[in-house]
Design a protein around this motif. Structure first.
Motif, PDB file in Angstrom:
ATOM      1  N   GLY A  42       0.867  -1.160   0.000  1.00 24.65           N
ATOM      2  CA  GLY A  42       0.000   0.000   0.000  1.00 24.65           C
ATOM      3  C   GLY A  42       0.908   1.215   0.000  1.00 24.65           C
ATOM      4  N   LEU A  43       0.587   2.225  -0.792  1.00 28.01           N
ATOM      5  CA  LEU A  43       1.460   3.377  -0.963  1.00 28.01           C
ATOM      6  C   LEU A  43       0.896   4.615  -0.283  1.00 28.01           C
ATOM      7  CD1 LEU A  43       2.214   2.997  -4.793  1.00 28.01           C
ATOM      8  CD2 LEU A  43       3.574   2.121  -2.869  1.00 28.01           C
ATOM      9  N   SER A  44       1.796   5.500   0.136  1.00 26.13           N
ATOM     10  CA  SER A  44       1.420   6.801   0.671  1.00 26.13           C
ATOM     11  C   SER A  44       2.274   7.868   0.008  1.00 26.13           C
ATOM     12  CB  SER A  44       1.621   6.865   2.190  1.00 26.13           C
ATOM     13  OG  SER A  44       0.647   6.105   2.863  1.00 26.13           O
ATOM     14  N   ALA A  45       1.811   9.118   0.123  1.00 27.66           N
ATOM     15  CA  ALA A  45       2.634  10.243  -0.305  1.00 27.66           C
ATOM     16  C   ALA A  45       3.875  10.293   0.582  1.00 27.66           C
ATOM     17  CB  ALA A  45       1.839  11.537  -0.199  1.00 27.66           C
ATOM     18  N   PRO A  46       4.993  10.854   0.100  1.00 28.12           N
ATOM     19  CA  PRO A  46       6.270  10.765   0.822  1.00 28.12           C
ATOM     20  C   PRO A  46       6.240  11.249   2.266  1.00 28.12           C
ATOM     21  CG  PRO A  46       6.635  11.603  -1.383  1.00 28.12           C
ATOM     22  CD  PRO A  46       5.153  11.528  -1.193  1.00 28.12           C
ATOM     23  N   HIS A  47       5.587  12.372   2.532  1.00 29.07           N
ATOM     24  CA  HIS A  47       5.623  12.942   3.881  1.00 29.07           C
ATOM     25  C   HIS A  47       4.224  13.104   4.443  1.00 29.07           C
ATOM     26  CE1 HIS A  47       9.853  13.606   3.141  1.00 29.07           C
ATOM     27  NE2 HIS A  47       9.560  14.300   2.054  1.00 29.07           N
ATOM     28  N   SER A  48       3.374  12.132   4.166  1.00 26.87           N
ATOM     29  CA  SER A  48       2.002  12.204   4.645  1.00 26.87           C
ATOM     30  C   SER A  48       1.462  10.797   4.820  1.00 26.87           C
ATOM     31  CB  SER A  48       1.171  13.020   3.647  1.00 26.87           C
ATOM     32  OG  SER A  48       0.071  12.353   3.202  1.00 26.87           O
ATOM     33  N   GLU A  49       0.327  10.705   5.505  1.00 26.17           N
ATOM     34  CA  GLU A  49      -0.337   9.418   5.681  1.00 26.17           C
ATOM     35  C   GLU A  49      -1.376   9.173   4.597  1.00 26.17           C
ATOM     36  OE1 GLU A  49       0.605   7.200   7.983  1.00 26.17           O
ATOM     37  OE2 GLU A  49       2.160   8.653   8.472  1.00 26.17           O
ATOM     38  N   ARG A  50      -1.525  10.101   3.667  1.00 25.02           N
ATOM     39  CA  ARG A  50      -2.561   9.955   2.648  1.00 25.02           C
ATOM     40  C   ARG A  50      -2.228   8.826   1.669  1.00 25.02           C
ATOM     41  NH1 ARG A  50      -4.687  16.019   0.937  1.00 25.02           N
ATOM     42  NH2 ARG A  50      -5.678  16.489   2.958  1.00 25.02           N
ATOM     43  N   SER A  51      -3.247   8.037   1.368  1.00 23.35           N
ATOM     44  CA  SER A  51      -3.059   6.902   0.467  1.00 23.35           C
ATOM     45  C   SER A  51      -2.680   7.366  -0.931  1.00 23.35           C
ATOM     46  CB  SER A  51      -4.347   6.080   0.413  1.00 23.35           C
ATOM     47  OG  SER A  51      -4.230   5.025  -0.516  1.00 23.35           O
ATOM     48  N   ALA A  52      -1.798   6.595  -1.577  1.00 21.89           N
ATOM     49  CA  ALA A  52      -1.381   6.878  -2.953  1.00 21.89           C
ATOM     50  C   ALA A  52      -1.496   5.631  -3.817  1.00 21.89           C
ATOM     51  CB  ALA A  52       0.048   7.412  -2.966  1.00 21.89           C
ATOM     52  N   GLY A  53      -2.458   4.741  -3.471  1.00 27.34           N
ATOM     53  CA  GLY A  53      -2.684   3.551  -4.282  1.00 27.34           C
ATOM     54  C   GLY A  53      -1.881   2.350  -3.822  1.00 27.34           C
ATOM     55  N   TRP A  54      -1.578   1.478  -4.753  1.00 28.20           N
ATOM     56  CA  TRP A  54      -0.921   0.212  -4.440  1.00 28.20           C
ATOM     57  C   TRP A  54       0.162  -0.064  -5.484  1.00 28.20           C
ATOM     58  CZ3 TRP A  54      -1.051  -3.416  -8.333  1.00 28.20           C
ATOM     59  CH2 TRP A  54      -1.979  -3.198  -9.349  1.00 28.20           C
ATOM     60  N   ALA A  55       1.055  -0.989  -5.117  1.00 24.84           N
ATOM     61  CA  ALA A  55       2.060  -1.479  -6.067  1.00 24.84           C
ATOM     62  C   ALA A  55       2.427  -2.893  -5.657  1.00 24.84           C
ATOM     63  CB  ALA A  55       3.303  -0.586  -6.076  1.00 24.84           C
ATOM     64  N   ARG A  56       3.000  -3.632  -6.582  1.00 19.36           N
ATOM     65  CA  ARG A  56       3.470  -4.970  -6.243  1.00 19.36           C
ATOM     66  C   ARG A  56       4.596  -5.361  -7.187  1.00 19.36           C
ATOM     67  NH1 ARG A  56      -1.514  -9.028  -7.962  1.00 19.36           N
ATOM     68  NH2 ARG A  56      -1.612  -8.510 -10.178  1.00 19.36           N
ATOM     69  N   VAL A  57       5.482  -6.184  -6.674  1.00 17.65           N
ATOM     70  CA  VAL A  57       6.528  -6.795  -7.478  1.00 17.65           C
ATOM     71  C   VAL A  57       6.206  -8.283  -7.536  1.00 17.65           C
ATOM     72  CG1 VAL A  57       8.990  -7.294  -7.692  1.00 17.65           C
ATOM     73  CG2 VAL A  57       8.234  -5.066  -6.804  1.00 17.65           C
TER      74      VAL A  57
END
Length: 384
Positions: A42-57
């Motif tokens: 689960g992703l967040s913005a660099p300096h915040s708790e706001r969600s920025a979507g998802w990623a996977r390898v």
């Protein structure tokens, strides 16, 4: 395979490296290692708790999964990044609306007007491929990959004993297995706004929830798990996660079995299952409290809920919790039950630093192991 897993984890926990791979500034906020498949974030913005979507390898063998997710998202008009990495790995990423397991349910919610675009500030909680919790004008919308019908049944039963957010009837077109809409309650919780009096009252609420067990309808008890949570099972799960990443930590985890309490003893009652300050919603103006999130509700000894809360709160809050519980129930579980429950609750959270994508996860897990080792040694000394 173990070196590959470690290499991927080290890369994705480096915010700069991950941002370069995805072409935008992000950091990993949640991490799940899926044996044989890959690493999900689960992703967040660099300096915040706001969600920025998802990623996977994904590992090479999981390439068909990547293709399926990309095509499904494209049908919904949602972009998904898919690109090859060295060693046959595949990187994939997208917004919440393209979540690999939730994309169809989120798409239906948009088509039927229950959900518009997802603003980052509206995301209350996002656990990729499991659930998305959103603040909407109509209340708090939960979209789950599965399990919603069970949780709604338990939520309604708990609401007959303690204050819980009111559920909105969505109607026959909405499958409660995947959707629920509930009242937006309070503006904070007891984790963000600690309050000793509120914690006493939270203890009383847990006592009332536990006391409601005898009046539970058969359809509720039928969906409640009653298998005991054991130290052996928890150790096996954590050791399996740690083995490819930090074998020494996996060995220390297994060694704990010799000194850990095997399980929590006591009569089974209806538990919240994840009792903690952040699960008690609060309104600072009216002083009202609500219990929320019954996803892990189960039948188990009452000490399990208390130990879960005690494991994550300061000592003075723990004292207040037990005072409130004692005032409502007339007694609290004995010292050995509470110690076992608190210790196993700490063990259950052992790999949280890794799940929460902390770059210093190994040091943090080592510190948690040291705490458990000391606690068991001190309890053994004090035992008659």
């Amino acid at each position: 395979m173990s070196t590959l897993v470690l290499s991927v984890v080290q890369t994705v926990l480096d915010a700069d490296a991950l941002s370069e791979l995805l072409g935008r500034p992000v950091r990993a906020a949640r991490l799940r290692i899926k044996p044989g498949t890959g690493v999900l974030m689960g992703l967040s913005a660099p300096h915040s708790e706001r969600s920025a979507g998802w990623a996977r390898v994904l590992w090479p063998a999981a390439a068909p999964k990547a293709t399926k997710v990309r095509r499904r998202a494209e049908r919904r008009g949602v972009p998904v990044l898919t690109r090859p990495l060295p060693r046959g790995l595949i990187l994939q990423a997208g917004p919440e609306l393209a979540d690999p397991k939730l994309v169809e349910y989120l798409g239906r919610a948009r088509e039927r007007g229950l959900l518009e675009q997802i603003a980052p500030e509206a995301v209350l909680r996002y656990n990729p491929v499991r659930r998305l919790v959103l603040r909407t004008p109509d209340g708090v919308l939960r979209v789950r990959a599965s399990g919603g019908r069970r949780v709604e049944t338990i939520h309604r039963a708990a609401g007959r004993a303690v204050p819980v957010p009111r559920l909105t009837e969505l109607g026959g077109d909405w499958d409660p297995e995947h959707y629920s809409l509930q009242q937006l309650c309070g503006s904070t919780d007891l984790e963000r706004t600690p309050d000793l009096e509120g914690t006493r009252r939270a203890g009383a609420l847990l006592a009332r929830l536990h006391a409601s067990t005898s009046s539970l309808p058969a359809e509720v008890t039928a969906v409640l798990d009653s298998a005991p949570v054991t130290a052996d099972a928890l150790v096996r799960v954590h050791a399996r996660t740690l083995e490819p990443l930090a074998p020494a930590l996996a060995r220390r985890t297994r060694a704990l079995l010799a000194v850990l309490p095997p399980r929590v003893e006591g009569a089974a009652v209806l538990l919240h299952g994840d009792a903690s300050p952040d699960q008690v919603l609060a309104d600072p103006v009216s002083r009202a409290l609500w219990l929320t999130d019954f996803d892990r509700a189960r039948l188990a000894p009452a000490a399990t809920d208390l130990g879960s809360y005690l494991a994550v709160c300061p000592p003075e809050a723990g004292t207040a919790l037990l005072e409130g519980y004692r005032q409502e129930a007339g007694r609290v579980p004995d010292r050995n039950q509470l110690w076992a429950a608190t210790t196993l609750a700490g063990l259950s959270r052992l790999t949280e630093p890794l799940r929460h994508a902390q770059p210093s996860w190994a040091e943090a897990i080592s510190a948690r192991l040291a705490h458990l080792e000391r606690a068991c040694a001190e309890h053994a000394k004090a035992a008659p």
